[in-house]
Design an enzyme around this catalytic site. Structure first.
Site, PDB file in Angstrom:
ATOM      1  N   ALA A 159     -28.661  27.613  10.427  1.00  0.00           N
ATOM      2  CA  ALA A 159     -28.592  26.630  11.510  1.00  0.00           C
ATOM      3  C   ALA A 159     -28.409  25.249  10.901  1.00  0.00           C
ATOM      4  CB  ALA A 159     -29.856  26.680  12.367  1.00  0.00           C
TER       5      ALA A 159
ATOM      6  N   SER B 287     -24.749  23.089  10.879  1.00  0.00           N
ATOM      7  CA  SER B 287     -23.913  22.400  11.867  1.00  0.00           C
ATOM      8  C   SER B 287     -24.216  22.870  13.285  1.00  0.00           C
ATOM      9  CB  SER B 287     -22.434  22.638  11.555  1.00  0.00           C
ATOM     10  OG  SER B 287     -22.084  22.032  10.331  1.00  0.00           O
TER      11      SER B 287
ATOM     12  N   ARG C 221     -26.422   8.589  11.183  1.00  0.00           N
ATOM     13  CA  ARG C 221     -25.036   8.505  10.708  1.00  0.00           C
ATOM     14  C   ARG C 221     -24.649   7.079  10.352  1.00  0.00           C
ATOM     15  NH1 ARG C 221     -23.784  12.972  15.247  1.00  0.00           N
ATOM     16  NH2 ARG C 221     -24.252  14.755  13.902  1.00  0.00           N
TER      17      ARG C 221
ATOM     18  N   GLN D  43     -10.183   7.294 -11.562  1.00  0.00           N
ATOM     19  CA  GLN D  43      -8.846   7.464 -12.133  1.00  0.00           C
ATOM     20  C   GLN D  43      -8.389   6.202 -12.855  1.00  0.00           C
ATOM     21  OE1 GLN D  43      -7.330  10.334 -12.024  1.00  0.00           O
ATOM     22  NE2 GLN D  43      -5.266   9.865 -12.774  1.00  0.00           N
TER      23      GLN D  43
ATOM     24  N   GLU E 214     -26.048  14.820   7.434  1.00  0.00           N
ATOM     25  CA  GLU E 214     -26.075  14.097   8.719  1.00  0.00           C
ATOM     26  C   GLU E 214     -24.851  14.447   9.572  1.00  0.00           C
ATOM     27  OE1 GLU E 214     -28.571  12.561   9.768  1.00  0.00           O
ATOM     28  OE2 GLU E 214     -29.733  12.086   7.992  1.00  0.00           O
TER      29      GLU E 214
ATOM     30  N   SER F 144     -17.979  16.030   8.096  1.00  0.00           N
ATOM     31  CA  SER F 144     -16.821  15.323   8.651  1.00  0.00           C
ATOM     32  C   SER F 144     -16.185  16.121   9.789  1.00  0.00           C
ATOM     33  CB  SER F 144     -15.787  15.070   7.549  1.00  0.00           C
ATOM     34  OG  SER F 144     -16.277  14.131   6.616  1.00  0.00           O
ATOM     35  N   GLU F 145     -16.212  17.432   9.654  1.00  0.00           N
ATOM     36  CA  GLU F 145     -15.634  18.274  10.697  1.00  0.00           C
ATOM     37  C   GLU F 145     -16.416  18.158  12.004  1.00  0.00           C
ATOM     38  OE1 GLU F 145     -14.122  19.125   6.917  1.00  0.00           O
ATOM     39  OE2 GLU F 145     -16.232  19.223   7.522  1.00  0.00           O
TER      40      GLU F 145
END
Length: 383
Positions: free
Chosen positions: A132, A134, A246, A339, A366, A369-370
Site C-alpha cells: 500500500a 501509491s 509535497r 556531467q 510523498e 511523479s506518476e
C-alpha cells in the site's frame, strides 16, 4: 502578484542559509558516509532552538507561526547543504501541522510544544505499507477498539527518521467491512510505546543520513483518545496532509538542484580545456541556462502552491505541479551538473555524486511523479 518576501520570510531564509553553510555543510559528507544518528540529533536540536521544527505552528504551542512560504524557503536553504537533514525537518513539520489542523486541544497542547522545542527529536508519518504505497487505501494495519484502548497490529515501511521520533502519526483500518478507503482512522502513537518496534535502517542509495525504517505495531495499546480526527475518516486526512508535504519535498529538490548547478557553474569557470575555460563553450553555457531556467520555473510553482496554502485556498493541484516540476527537472539538473564535471563528477571527492543520489528519491516519496500526473490529469478532466 507581489513576488517580494516579507521581512520575516527574508529573515528566516537568511537564518536557514547561515545555519546550512555554517553547521550542515561541514558535516554533510560525513553524515552521508557514516549515517551517524548523533550528528542528525545534533542538527535537529539546533534547528529546534532556532524555531525550524514548527515553522507554520502557532506561537501558543511554541511554533514560529511564519507560514508555508517561510517553511519552503527554509527547506530549500537547508537542502542546499544537507538533504538528509532537510527531509527530517520537512517530515517533522508535516507531522506538527497535521496535529495542529486535526488534533484536539489536548493533543495539540501535549505534542506540539515537544515537537517545536526539540524535546521530541522528530515526528514520523506512518502511512505506507509493503502493498500500500501509491494506493494507501489498500493498507492492512488494523486498529481494534476495546473497552479502554485501541490495539494496533501491522507494519509500515519507508518511515523517515522513525528511530528518532517522539510521536508517530499512524493510519490503520478500523472498519474492515467499509468500502475501500472508507474505514481508515488516524492515530497518535508515542515513540516509547512498548508495542512499537523500529527495524534497522534501510541501506539506501541516497539521503543516507536520514534513517528510513520499517515500524512494526504488535498488540500496540494506545488510549481511546489517541485517535486524531473522526473515526473512519482518516483517509481524507492522509490525502490532505500529503499535499502540504509535497511543497516540502519540492522545496528540498529545488535546494539540492540549485546547489548542484551553482557548483557546476563555478567549476566550469575554473576548469580549462583546449586552452580556455569550459564556461566559454556555448554548448555548456546552454546546459546551465536550460537548467537554471527550469529550476526558476519550479521555484515559482512552489511559491504559488505555498501562497495558496497560506491563503487557505485549494492548493493540491498546484502542489502536485510544483513537486513534479521540481523533482523531475531537479534530477535532470543534478545529472547535467555532474556531467559538466566530467570524471570528477563521478568521484566522491566532489559533492555532485551525493547530490545526484540524494535528489533521486524526491520523484518517488510523498507521491511518485506518476501519481502527481494522475492528480493533475484528474483536475484537467473533472469538468
Amino acid at each position: 502578484m507581489n513576488f517580494e518576501l516579507t521581512e520575516e520570510q527574508a529573515m528566516i531564509q537568511d537564518a536557514a542559509k547561515q545555519f546550512a553553510e555554517g553547521v550542515l555543510a561541514p558535516k554533510a559528507a560525513e553524515l552521508d558516509a557514516t549515517s551517524n544518528p548523533e550528528i542528525m540529533k545534533s542538527h535537529l536540536a539546533q534547528l529546534a532552538e532556532q524555531g525550524f521544527m514548527g515553522v507554520n505552528i502557532a506561537g501558543e504551542y511554541g511554533g514560529t507561526e511564519a507560514g508555508t512560504i517561510a517553511f519552503s524557503l527554509a527547506i530549500t536553504e537547508l537542502a542546499r547543504a544537507c538533504a538528509s537533514t532537510a527531509v527530517a525537518v520537512s517530515v517533522s513539520n508535516m507531522v506538527a501541522e497535521l496535529i495542529q489542523a486535526i488534533g484536539s486541544e489536548a493533543q495539540k497542547s501535549h505534542y506540539l510544544p515537544k515537537l517545536c522545542s526539540g524535546e521530541f527529536a522528530a515526528g514520523s508519518f506512518c502511512l505506507t505499507e509493503t502493498e500500500a504505497g501509491s494506493d494507501p487505501a489498500a493498507m492492512k494495519t488494523r486498529a481494534v477498539k476495546e473497552a479502554d484502548a485501541w490495539v494496533l497490529n501491522g507494519s509500515k515501511v519507508w518511515i523517515s527518521t522513525a528511530a528518532l521520533a517522539g510521536v508517530y502519526v499512524v493510519w490503520a483500518v478500523t472498519n474492515p467491512d467499509a468500502p475501500k478507503g472508507k474505514g481508515i482512522s488516524c492515530f497518535l502513537v508515542d515513540g516509547d510505546n512498548p508495542g512499537v518496534t523500529v527495524a534497522k535502517p534501510e541501506n539506501k542509495m541516497g539521503q543516507k543520513g536520514s534513517g528510513t525504517h520499517e515500524v512494526v505495531f504488535e498488540d500496540c495499546r494506545i488510549p481511546l483518545d489517541a485517535i486524531i480526527g473522526e473515526e473512519n475518516q482518516g483517509f481524507k486526512i492522509a490525502v490532505t496532509e500529503l499535499c502540504g508535504g509535497r511543497i516540502g519535498i519540492a522545496s528540498l529538490a529545488l535546494g539540492v538542484a540549485s546547489a548542484a548547478l551553482d557548483y557546476a557553474r563555478d567549476y566550469v569557470q575554473e576548469r580549462k580545456q583546449f586552452g580556455k575555460p569550459l564556461a566559454e563553450f556555448q554548448g555548456l553555457q546552454w546546459m546551465l541556462v536550460d537548467n537554471y531556467t527550469e529550476m526558476e520555473a519550479a521555484r515559482l510553482l512552489i511559491m504559488q502552491a505555498a501562497s495558496l496554502k497560506d491563503a487557505g485556498k485549494p492548493f493540491a493541484v498546484q502542489a502536485s505541479m510544483a513537486k513534479l516540476m521540481a523533482t523531475e527537472k531537479g534530477n535532470k539538473a543534478c545529472y547535467d551538473a555532474l556531467q559538466l564535471l566530467g570524471a570528477n563528477g563521478y568521484m566522491q571527492d566532489f559533492p555532485l555524486e551525493r547530490y545526484a543520489r540524494d535528489i533521486r528519491v524526491t520523484s518517488i516519496y510523498e507521491g511518485t511523479s506518476e501519481i502527481q500526473k494522475v492528480i493533475i490529469a484528474r483536475s484537467l478532466f473533472s469538468n
